[in-house]
Design a protein around this motif. Structure first.
Motif, mmCIF file in Angstrom:
data_model
loop_
_atom_site.group_PDB
_atom_site.id
_atom_site.type_symbol
_atom_site.label_atom_id
_atom_site.label_comp_id
_atom_site.label_asym_id
_atom_site.label_seq_id
_atom_site.Cartn_x
_atom_site.Cartn_y
_atom_site.Cartn_z
ATOM 1 N N GLU A 4 0.806 -1.207 0.000
ATOM 2 C CA GLU A 4 0.000 0.000 0.000
ATOM 3 C C GLU A 4 0.849 1.271 0.000
ATOM 4 O O GLU A 4 0.379 2.339 -0.395
ATOM 5 C CB GLU A 4 -0.983 0.005 1.180
ATOM 6 C CG GLU A 4 -0.376 -0.146 2.558
ATOM 7 C CD GLU A 4 -0.329 -1.594 3.021
ATOM 8 O OE1 GLU A 4 -0.807 -1.873 4.138
ATOM 9 O OE2 GLU A 4 0.216 -2.435 2.277
ATOM 10 N N SER A 36 1.902 3.757 -5.298
ATOM 11 C CA SER A 36 1.924 5.000 -6.079
ATOM 12 C C SER A 36 3.159 5.101 -6.964
ATOM 13 O O SER A 36 3.201 5.925 -7.884
ATOM 14 C CB SER A 36 1.852 6.209 -5.147
ATOM 15 O OG SER A 36 2.953 6.217 -4.255
ATOM 16 N N GLN A 88 -8.890 -0.392 4.068
ATOM 17 C CA GLN A 88 -8.139 0.823 3.769
ATOM 18 C C GLN A 88 -6.884 0.508 2.961
ATOM 19 O O GLN A 88 -6.526 1.251 2.036
ATOM 20 C CB GLN A 88 -7.757 1.553 5.053
ATOM 21 C CG GLN A 88 -7.063 2.898 4.824
ATOM 22 C CD GLN A 88 -7.933 3.869 4.055
ATOM 23 O OE1 GLN A 88 -9.087 4.104 4.401
ATOM 24 N NE2 GLN A 88 -7.386 4.445 2.981
ATOM 25 N N LYS A 98 -7.867 -0.204 -0.589
ATOM 26 C CA LYS A 98 -8.255 1.071 -1.188
ATOM 27 C C LYS A 98 -7.020 1.875 -1.596
ATOM 28 O O LYS A 98 -6.966 2.442 -2.699
ATOM 29 C CB LYS A 98 -9.093 1.868 -0.190
ATOM 30 C CG LYS A 98 -9.599 3.228 -0.678
ATOM 31 C CD LYS A 98 -10.517 3.844 0.378
ATOM 32 C CE LYS A 98 -11.089 5.182 -0.097
ATOM 33 N NZ LYS A 98 -10.069 6.258 -0.129
ATOM 34 N N ASP A 99 -6.019 1.923 -0.734
ATOM 35 C CA ASP A 99 -4.794 2.671 -1.037
ATOM 36 C C ASP A 99 -4.088 2.111 -2.264
ATOM 37 O O ASP A 99 -3.562 2.864 -3.095
ATOM 38 C CB ASP A 99 -3.844 2.624 0.168
ATOM 39 C CG ASP A 99 -4.352 3.435 1.351
ATOM 40 O OD1 ASP A 99 -5.224 4.299 1.144
ATOM 41 O OD2 ASP A 99 -3.867 3.203 2.474
ATOM 42 N N VAL A 122 -5.436 0.250 -4.865
ATOM 43 C CA VAL A 122 -6.204 0.411 -6.103
ATOM 44 C C VAL A 122 -6.278 1.867 -6.535
ATOM 45 O O VAL A 122 -6.152 2.190 -7.729
ATOM 46 C CB VAL A 122 -7.623 -0.174 -5.933
ATOM 47 C CG1 VAL A 122 -8.471 0.081 -7.179
ATOM 48 C CG2 VAL A 122 -7.538 -1.678 -5.660
ATOM 49 N N GLU A 123 -6.446 2.753 -5.590
ATOM 50 C CA GLU A 123 -6.577 4.168 -5.932
ATOM 51 C C GLU A 123 -5.250 4.804 -6.336
ATOM 52 O O GLU A 123 -5.222 5.687 -7.206
ATOM 53 C CB GLU A 123 -7.174 4.939 -4.754
ATOM 54 C CG GLU A 123 -8.639 4.676 -4.523
ATOM 55 C CD GLU A 123 -9.249 5.577 -3.476
ATOM 56 O OE1 GLU A 123 -10.486 5.687 -3.433
ATOM 57 O OE2 GLU A 123 -8.486 6.179 -2.681
ATOM 58 N N ASN A 124 -4.150 4.362 -5.740
ATOM 59 C CA ASN A 124 -2.879 5.059 -5.935
ATOM 60 C C ASN A 124 -1.997 4.475 -7.031
ATOM 61 O O ASN A 124 -1.109 5.150 -7.536
ATOM 62 C CB ASN A 124 -2.091 5.076 -4.623
ATOM 63 C CG ASN A 124 -2.771 5.896 -3.548
ATOM 64 O OD1 ASN A 124 -3.463 6.869 -3.845
ATOM 65 N ND2 ASN A 124 -2.590 5.520 -2.285
ATOM 66 N N ASN A 143 -5.126 0.006 -14.339
ATOM 67 C CA ASN A 143 -6.582 -0.095 -14.449
ATOM 68 C C ASN A 143 -7.109 -1.513 -14.293
ATOM 69 O O ASN A 143 -8.329 -1.718 -14.237
ATOM 70 C CB ASN A 143 -7.041 0.457 -15.800
ATOM 71 C CG ASN A 143 -6.830 1.961 -15.899
ATOM 72 O OD1 ASN A 143 -7.009 2.689 -14.919
ATOM 73 N ND2 ASN A 143 -6.429 2.422 -17.079
ATOM 74 N N ASN A 202 -16.523 -0.708 -5.294
ATOM 75 C CA ASN A 202 -16.449 0.751 -5.186
ATOM 76 C C ASN A 202 -15.484 1.353 -6.195
ATOM 77 O O ASN A 202 -15.516 2.558 -6.443
ATOM 78 C CB ASN A 202 -15.998 1.159 -3.777
ATOM 79 C CG ASN A 202 -17.014 0.829 -2.713
ATOM 80 O OD1 ASN A 202 -18.211 1.017 -2.922
ATOM 81 N ND2 ASN A 202 -16.557 0.335 -1.581
ATOM 82 N N PHE A 203 -14.641 0.505 -6.785
ATOM 83 C CA PHE A 203 -13.582 1.015 -7.658
ATOM 84 C C PHE A 203 -13.792 0.687 -9.127
ATOM 85 O O PHE A 203 -13.069 1.198 -9.986
ATOM 86 C CB PHE A 203 -12.230 0.454 -7.200
ATOM 87 C CG PHE A 203 -11.965 0.627 -5.741
ATOM 88 C CD1 PHE A 203 -11.774 1.893 -5.202
ATOM 89 C CD2 PHE A 203 -11.931 -0.461 -4.894
ATOM 90 C CE1 PHE A 203 -11.543 2.059 -3.856
ATOM 91 C CE2 PHE A 203 -11.696 -0.308 -3.540
ATOM 92 C CZ PHE A 203 -11.504 0.959 -3.014
ATOM 93 N N LYS A 245 -10.942 -1.009 -13.340
ATOM 94 C CA LYS A 245 -11.260 0.359 -12.897
ATOM 95 C C LYS A 245 -11.944 1.153 -14.004
ATOM 96 O O LYS A 245 -11.651 0.971 -15.177
ATOM 97 C CB LYS A 245 -9.975 1.079 -12.466
ATOM 98 C CG LYS A 245 -9.449 0.645 -11.112
ATOM 99 C CD LYS A 245 -8.061 1.133 -10.829
ATOM 100 C CE LYS A 245 -7.991 2.654 -10.749
ATOM 101 N NZ LYS A 245 -6.639 3.123 -10.337
#
Length: 355
Positions: A222, A226, A286, A289-290, A292-294, A298, A321-322, A355
């Protein structure tokens, strides 16, 4: 010799790779974000993918170096020159084979592993000895660890050569460990493979001129997400409460080449620096989430199990959610300790998130 790790994908690697091939063309970049034994990364390399392999554990880092970063047989130039003055080399064998033979003939010593992890030893913080290894094997491990550390400190090994020897020692030690499944505890009596004499073997290296295509990393998934850009991210997270850092503490000690304080009946090393949120039901969401979002990606393929801390329905809700979710399921033989009463089979899932 083989891997004895919870969740190892050795037996289902074909299913994983086939699914990846459906989602990502050969030549694409695939991140194996929690690479573990490295078996998926290794197969991806063989299928012409560019691989980014990451794991939190040091032993996994060494495994991935061995799987991804050799294009030719190691030459051990500095080390061969050094040991040729102390040991008669076999001209019919490769430098690698000569190095392994040298290590197999190292004089055993009564060191850290003998003291902390064999019945002949006297642990520093325990009145009772531990029984992870036959005393002779523990002494042999100590002798080999000692000399590898000297080679490393004297700069007689390249980074990759060091990882290779650490990998070979880990595999050999794991093969004769007196455990039922993990290093959370040892068997009361030495039996089976634990009675065999430890012996290092040369790894069967996959040699190809593509090592610049592959990256090996070590860190929290996580936190490094990024920094990663890929076509597809494969995630094989821990499923249960059992922390890998605690359950494989001895392999981590071998991988690091250190002598940490051995704590309690199991002789755990201080391991909180490798605590995984994926082994805690309240923190999984969390961390996922970190990731997948960062991450600059895709497409995510996630291995999961009916044994997971979250139900498959809860996990699906989390991921929905993603993006769009697609799930394949199949029956798989369970990894069990010898005395486990769990059923022999369980349902495994391959979850595709777009995504």
């Amino acid at each position: 010799m083989g891997y004895r790790y919870i969740g190892s994908k050795v037996k289902i690697v074909d299913k994983v790779i086939n699914k990846i091939s459906e989602l990502c063309m050969e030549g694409g970049t695939v991140c194996d974000l929690m690479s573990g034994t490295g078996v998926v990364s290794s197969e991806l390399r063989k299928r012409e993918y560019r691989v980014i392999a990451n794991d939190l554990m040091t032993y996994s880092y060494h495994h991935s170096i061995v799987n991804l970063k050799f294009s030719k047989q190691p030459e051990f130039n500095k080390l061969i020159n050094y040991i040729s003055n102390k040991y008669e080399l076999d001209s019919n064998k490769s430098p690698y084979e000569n190095v392994i033979n040298f290590l197999n003939n190292i004089k055993p010593i009564q060191g850290y592993f003998w003291k902390e992890f064999s019945v002949e030893g006297t642990p520093s913080n325990m009145g009772k000895s531990r029984n992870y290894f036959h005393p002779e094997n523990a002494k042999k491990i100590d002798g080999i660890r000692y000399i590898i550390n000297i080679f490393w400190k004297e700069e007689l090994l390249s980074n990759y050569e060091y990882s290779l020897l650490q990998h070979d020692l880990i595999m050999a030690s794991n093969d004769v460990a007196n455990i039922a499944g993990t290093y959370g505890h040892y068997m009361a009596k030495l039996n089976g493979r634990a009675l065999s004499a430890i012996r290092l073997e040369c790894s069967n290296l996959f040699l190809k001129e593509d090592i610049d295509n592959h990256i090996v990393m070590q860190g929290y998934a996580e936190k490094i997400a990024s920094n990663i850009q890929c076509d597809l991210c494969y995630i094989d997270p821990p499923y249960m409460k059992r922390q890998y850092a605690a359950n494989y503490h001895i392999l981590e000690t071998l991988a690091r080449g250190d002598e940490p304080e051995a704590i309690g009946i199991s002789g755990l090393r201080p391991w909180r620096d490798q605590y995984s949120n994926f082994c805690t039901k309240t923190k999984i969401r969390q961390s996922m989430k970190d990731i997948v979002e960062n991450m600059n990606c895709n497409n995510f393929l996630i291995s999961y199990s009916e044994d997971g801390l979250l139900s498959i329905e809860d996990f699906q809700t989390l991921l929905s959610n993603f993006g769009d979710i697609y799930i394949d399921s199949f029956i798989h033989k369970r990894f069990k300790s010898n005395n486990s009463r769990l059923k022999n089979e369980l349902t495994e899932y391959l979850i595709y998130l777009q995504k």
